[in-house]
Design a protein around this motif. Structure first.
Motif, short mmCIF file in Angstrom:
data_model
loop_
_atom_site.label_atom_id
_atom_site.label_comp_id
_atom_site.label_asym_id
_atom_site.label_seq_id
_atom_site.Cartn_x
_atom_site.Cartn_y
_atom_site.Cartn_z
N ILE A 98 0.84 -1.21 0.00
CA ILE A 98 0.00 0.00 0.00
C ILE A 98 0.87 1.26 0.00
N GLY A 99 1.90 1.30 0.85
CA GLY A 99 2.79 2.46 0.89
C GLY A 99 3.46 2.70 -0.45
N ARG A 100 3.91 1.63 -1.08
CA ARG A 100 4.54 1.73 -2.40
C ARG A 100 3.56 2.28 -3.44
N LEU A 101 2.31 1.82 -3.39
CA LEU A 101 1.28 2.35 -4.30
C LEU A 101 1.05 3.84 -4.07
N LEU A 102 0.98 4.23 -2.80
CA LEU A 102 0.76 5.64 -2.48
C LEU A 102 1.92 6.51 -2.96
N PHE A 129 11.82 2.51 4.83
CA PHE A 129 10.77 2.52 3.81
C PHE A 129 11.08 3.54 2.72
N TYR A 130 11.44 4.76 3.10
CA TYR A 130 11.71 5.79 2.11
C TYR A 130 12.91 5.43 1.23
N HIS A 131 13.91 4.81 1.82
CA HIS A 131 15.04 4.31 1.01
C HIS A 131 14.55 3.30 -0.02
N ARG A 132 13.72 2.37 0.42
CA ARG A 132 13.24 1.30 -0.48
C ARG A 132 12.39 1.82 -1.63
#
Length: 162
Positions: A98-102, A129-132
């Motif tokens: 979900i985070g990646r989609l957002l 997360f932000y690095h990824r």
């Protein structure tokens, strides 16, 4: 609205937030497991109000359940100066893409708005997360007690032109 498939079992829709979403978004922020313990004070009185939703490009990721639409996460993009102000995924929806989609949606919105970069002041537990998802570390936002008594990493999303 754009329908997007993700690693979750049902389709996820990302749509523009509306005033009636305000209470659900506020509950998501205040109930975030990432803000427990020493971080709890940062969101204890936080409110995502209808005025905030109207003033910024705020989008929600939703999925369907037995009660209807379920908010899985949301983000808010401020255009001037360009900043990803909020990005939250419901605890029970984390690690499902979900985070990646957002973030992908935010990047498309930023590009459509003519932005070439978007700043993020990250919560420490979200740094990996932000690095990824492709953000580049640019510095540190220093503590601002009493609201935020700890330093936070700053990132930037670079938005290439199409």
């Amino acid at each position: 609205m754009s329908a997007r498939r993700s690693p979750v079992s049902r389709p996820v829709m990302i749509r523009r937030a509306v005033a009636r979403d305000a209470k659900r978004l506020t509950r998501l922020v205040r109930g975030s497991g990432a803000y427990e313990g020493k971080y709890a004070a940062a969101v204890a009185g936080y409110r995502v109000g209808p005025d905030y939703i109207e003033a910024h490009r705020t989008f929600v990721a939703v999925g369907a359940d037995q009660q209807g639409e379920r908010v899985l996460g949301f983000y808010s993009l401020v255009l001037d100066p360009p900043e990803l102000d909020l990005l939250f995924v419901a605890d029970e929806a984390q690690r499902r893409g979900i985070g990646r989609l957002l973030v992908a949606h935010m990047r498309a919105e930023a590009r459509a708005a003519g932005l070439d970069r978007v700043k993020v002041v990250s919560h420490r537990p979200a740094e990996d997360f932000y690095h990824r998802v492709g953000a580049v570390r640019t510095g540190t936002a220093f503590a601002n007690p009493p609201a935020v008594p700890w330093d936070r990493p700053e990132f930037e999303f670079r938005i290439p032109a199409e």
